[in-house]
Design an enzyme around this catalytic site. Structure first.
Site, mmCIF file in Angstrom:
data_model
loop_
_atom_site.group_PDB
_atom_site.id
_atom_site.type_symbol
_atom_site.label_atom_id
_atom_site.label_comp_id
_atom_site.label_asym_id
_atom_site.label_seq_id
_atom_site.Cartn_x
_atom_site.Cartn_y
_atom_site.Cartn_z
ATOM 1 C CD GLU A 117 68.788 -4.497 26.934
ATOM 2 O OE1 GLU A 117 68.109 -4.250 25.942
ATOM 3 O OE2 GLU A 117 68.520 -4.084 28.070
ATOM 4 C CE LYS A 119 78.054 0.238 29.300
ATOM 5 N NZ LYS A 119 77.344 1.498 29.314
ATOM 6 C CG ASP A 121 79.409 4.472 23.521
ATOM 7 O OD1 ASP A 121 79.139 5.121 24.551
ATOM 8 O OD2 ASP A 121 80.530 4.468 22.996
ATOM 9 C CE1 TYR A 229 68.826 1.582 29.748
ATOM 10 C CE2 TYR A 229 69.313 1.825 27.412
ATOM 11 C CZ TYR A 229 69.488 2.231 28.718
ATOM 12 O OH TYR A 229 70.317 3.271 28.998
ATOM 13 C CE LYS A 317 81.942 -0.040 30.274
ATOM 14 N NZ LYS A 317 82.447 1.243 29.938
ATOM 15 C CB CYS A 411 97.558 10.133 -8.888
ATOM 16 S SG CYS A 411 97.169 8.449 -8.383
ATOM 17 C CB CYS A 414 97.876 6.617 -12.428
ATOM 18 S SG CYS A 414 96.782 7.994 -12.064
ATOM 19 C CB CYS A 429 93.646 10.307 -8.755
ATOM 20 S SG CYS A 429 94.043 9.464 -10.296
ATOM 21 C CB CYS A 434 94.007 5.567 -11.220
ATOM 22 S SG CYS A 434 95.172 5.456 -9.862
HETATM 23 S S1 IVH Z 1 70.376 -0.852 32.134
HETATM 24 C C1 IVH Z 1 71.018 0.786 36.710
HETATM 25 N N1 IVH Z 1 70.702 -1.398 29.620
HETATM 26 O O1 IVH Z 1 74.981 2.214 30.388
HETATM 27 C C2 IVH Z 1 71.174 1.261 35.334
HETATM 28 N N2 IVH Z 1 71.897 0.447 30.519
HETATM 29 O O2 IVH Z 1 77.117 1.961 32.329
HETATM 30 C C3 IVH Z 1 70.450 0.343 34.446
HETATM 31 N N3 IVH Z 1 73.252 1.660 28.867
HETATM 32 O O3 IVH Z 1 73.550 4.250 32.838
HETATM 33 C C4 IVH Z 1 70.910 0.498 33.075
HETATM 34 N N4 IVH Z 1 72.718 0.416 27.149
HETATM 35 O O4 IVH Z 1 73.043 4.757 30.348
HETATM 36 C C5 IVH Z 1 71.048 -0.596 30.634
HETATM 37 N N5 IVH Z 1 70.857 -1.980 27.391
HETATM 38 C C6 IVH Z 1 71.198 -1.171 28.385
HETATM 39 C C7 IVH Z 1 72.074 -0.086 28.218
HETATM 40 C C8 IVH Z 1 72.408 0.703 29.319
HETATM 41 C C9 IVH Z 1 73.421 1.455 27.561
HETATM 42 C C10 IVH Z 1 73.905 2.731 29.647
HETATM 43 C C11 IVH Z 1 73.006 3.405 30.651
HETATM 44 C C12 IVH Z 1 73.657 3.162 31.979
HETATM 45 C C13 IVH Z 1 75.075 2.918 31.595
HETATM 46 C C14 IVH Z 1 75.787 2.128 32.650
#
Ligand code: IVH
Length: 671
Positions: A117, A119, A121, A229, A317, A411, A414, A429, A434
């Site tokens: 799934e 990750k 941010d 999650y 990543k 500008c 133009c 502008c 333009c």
């Molecule tokens: S599972 C043991 N699933 O990424 C930790 N983490 O770099 C299990 N994160 O601390 C985490 N999306 O804060 C998991 N789909 C996802 C995530 C996720 C973002 C973050 C989370 C974790 C960090 C690790």
């Protein structure tokens, strides 16, 4: 109203508002207008004021509570929040797979089940629910102890205050990520700039800054959301796999990432990784990779842990999106609304998989505030699919040869004198004709998220504008093969193909068309809201400012801008010409719309684990037939598809007399 009546009314309103919060914040599919919602809220507030002791513990009026005094209190997690090892390349992921197989005693070619799934941010948080009620929300901190941000967490409308189930676990820690969608991040920064406040560096920082506010009212004013999650401590539920767990979270009312996949081989994971990478720039929120987990919880345990990370999971990543480079020059671009944007031309660097040569400096105020000069070493970064921006200069490495920059007062294209409103940071502008503005408008009109005319890239648009073949939207549809053949770089085949593609774009979805018109403040999300609310261009055209303001998430500024566009003589004229060529398609969601297919107009709710179909597969199959999948059962639901361990939704269906079918019957209907 007597006390008993008030009590049952309070219960009813509380449940109703939770239902509408879920529709709005989790499903993004509201059933009532903002006004109607406000009325419900007001009614509840008034009753609670009269009978304070009848207020329920999960009352939606308590999302914004009192201020926290002083700093946040510490909050220890029942089970520590671990971290993940990283894989920074496909090779490193393959090595992970091999390692996992060793620990599970699994042959290199034997089947292995991964759950992959996004990750997210954001900021990781830990929510504690006791007997189904949210009692604590905490930041990760050092993994053992975080900060108690319960009051702020409560303001996030997509987070349920109560689990949507009749049989909640006694205690459960639910983990996820709080984040700010990219569009909202840009909006927030624009507001910050207007108020002369510091800008947030990226959506993650903005989310962190918003969650760690001592005044929950400020947190509440920021459109934070989250994805869930993970689990920490739990007691009183039985779960075997990650995928099943996330379905349970969905049932309970949590937002859960839609992009998830059960993979049977490492190859499948790589495919998922690559697919998501192509979509990364188009997601409404930031991700920095995917997370791959053994799907069977038993196997995660079996693989064990090293230095606070489970061996059976990895953060896979994508390349980072921040880099340092040098500003070679600063040029001024004219955008489709005439805004003059200073852009740094930088020494080429790789950023998030692409080579970057230009980065925006936003406006003169930002250049001054960050003190960016030509010749500076700078940090640049990318968020979403907007062009990269200059974050800051690295002043300690200056040689003294760097040059300051000032935006011109005419500008650059133009040569019209530029205008700048007193309360705006942007110079514009004012000449709608333009050439630069026109090129930008047409580029936007045919772009991927608007009319999506394949093969009509930026360079070709510029050529068409330069040769005066296109002077307004409608002209795009008048371009002929002969005209194209006279332009540089076109052959028989390529010109025919482009003419065909243009023809193919004559039936755009209404939301895409609206977005493509380039109305100020109308991004993709706003365009969708407008399309869903009004259903046709004619009704939007006739809508008053007040009516426009009734649309979800549309405030006075956006409503004013839309109204102004549709009242502008030139815009009206262009639109009229355009409508001779295009037939906008009403959103399928609206009943009686164009939604063809067996399930057109039908609403389904999925609950429990289906024997063979994953939730996303079932959803796709239903949607392909014009049906709609909703997250909660109401009288309007046509079918509830129930699998193993179906929960409260099944009870609700029975209660309301909604037809319940199983997977077999669903597949039967699909035949
Ligand atoms: S599972 C043991 N699933 O990424 C930790 N983490 O770099 C299990 N994160 O601390 C985490 N999306 O804060 C998991 N789909 C996802 C995530 C996720 C973002 C973050 C989370 C974790 C960090 C690790």
């Amino acid at each position: 109203m007597n006390r008993d009546q008030a009590s049952s009314k309070i219960k009813e309103l509380t449940a109703l508002i939770h239902h509408h919060d879920f529709r709005y914040y989790v499903l993004d599919d509201p059933e009532i207008s903002d006004q109607a919602y406000d009325l419900l809220m007001r009614e509840l507030e008034e009753l609670e004021k009269k009978y304070p002791d009848l207020r329920l513990s999960d009352s939606p009026t308590q999302r914004v509570g009192g201020k926290v005094s002083g700093d946040f209190r510490k909050s220890s997690h029942r089970v520590p929040m671990l971290s993940l090892a990283n894989a920074l390349s496909e090779d490193e992921f393959t090595a992970f797979d091999e390692r996992v197989r060793r620990f599970l005693d699994r042959a290199p070619d034997a089947a292995i089940e991964y759950f992959a799934e996004l990750k997210f941010d954001g900021l990781s948080i830990n929510l504690t629910y006791e007997n189904g009620t949210l009692t604590r929300g905490a930041t990760r901190g050092d993994g053992e102890t975080g900060e108690d941000v319960t009051a702020n967490i409560r303001t996030i409308r997509s987070i349920p205050l109560k689990l949507n189930t009749k049989h909640p676990p006694k205690i459960i820690e639910i983990r996820g990520e709080v984040l700010l969608p990219i569009e909202d991040f840009h909006k927030l920064n624009a507001e910050q700039a207007k108020k002369g406040l510091k800008l947030f560096a990226n959506p993650r920082n903005a989310a962190a800054g918003s969650l760690r506010q001592l005044d929950p009212a400020i947190t509440a004013s920021r459109p934070l959301t989250g994805f869930f999650y993970g689990m920490g401590f739990f007691e009183g539920i039985q779960i075997k796999t990650m995928s099943e767990y996330e379905e349970r979270l969905e049932d309970w009312g949590f937002p859960v990432g839609k992009n998830r996949s059960i993979c049977q081989t490492a190859q499948d994971v790589l495919k998922f990784y690559r697919k998501i990478e192509t979509q990364r720039d188009h997601l409404p929120f930031e991700i920095d990779g995917i997370v791959v987990k053994l799907n069977q919880l038993r196997e995660i345990d079996q693989a064990g842990y090293v230095s606070r990370s489970p061996r059976g999971m990895i953060a896979f990543k994508y390349p980072p999106r921040q880099e340092t480079t040098t500003v070679e020059d600063i040029v001024v671009q004219v955008g489709r609304t005439g805004a003059l944007t200073p852009v740094a031309q930088v020494s080429p660097v790789r950023l998030g998989g692409a080579v970057v040569r230009r980065a925006t400096l936003h406006n003169q105020d930002e250049i001054d505030r960050k003190d960016i000069r030509i010749g500076d070493r700078v940090l640049i970064q990318r968020a979403g699919d907007v062009i990269p921006e200059v974050v800051k200069s690295i002043a300690d490495v200056r040689t003294g040869k760097e040059k300051k920059f000032k935006i011109p007062d005419h500008c650059p294209v133009c040569h019209t004198r530029v205008e700048q409103k007193e309360d705006e940071a942007v110079a514009r502008c004012p000449n709608r004709n333009c050439r630069a503005q026109l090129s930008e408008r047409i580029r936007h009109f045919v772009s991927l998220d608007a009319l999506n005319v394949e093969g009509l890239g930026e360079k070709i648009v510029d050529l068409l504008v330069e040769h005066k073949l296109v002077a307004e939207y409608a002209d795009v549809f008048k371009v002929t093969q002969d005209q194209l053949l006279k332009l540089e770089g076109f052959a028989d085949k390529s010109s025919q193909k482009l003419v065909d593609n243009i023809k193919g774009a004559r039936k755009p979805e209404l939301a895409r068309l609206l977005y493509g018109l380039g109305i100020r403040h109308v991004g993709e999300r706003t365009a969708k809201s407008l399309a869903n609310h009004f259903g046709s261009l004619e009704t939007i055209n006739e809508a008053s400012i007040e009516e426009l303001e009734q649309v979800n998430e549309i405030g006075p500024e956006v409503a004013g801008s839309v109204h102004q566009w549709f009242s502008d003589k030139e815009c009206r004229h262009e639109l009229k010409n355009l409508m001779k060529f295009v037939v906008p398609q009403a959103p399928a969601r609206r009943m009686g719309g164009s939604g063809a297919g067996k399930f057109s107009g039908k609403t389904f709710v999925l609950t429990g684990t289906l024997p063979t179909l994953s939730r996303s597969d079932a959803t796709r199959l239903i949607e392909e037939q014009g049906g709609r999948v909703s997250g909660s059962v109401s009288k309007k639901t046509d079918f509830v598809v129930a699998g193993a361990e179906a929960g409260s939704k099944l009870d609700k269906a029975t209660e309301l007399g909604v037809k319940v079918i199983d997977e077999k019957e669903l597949l039967e209907l699909l035949k």
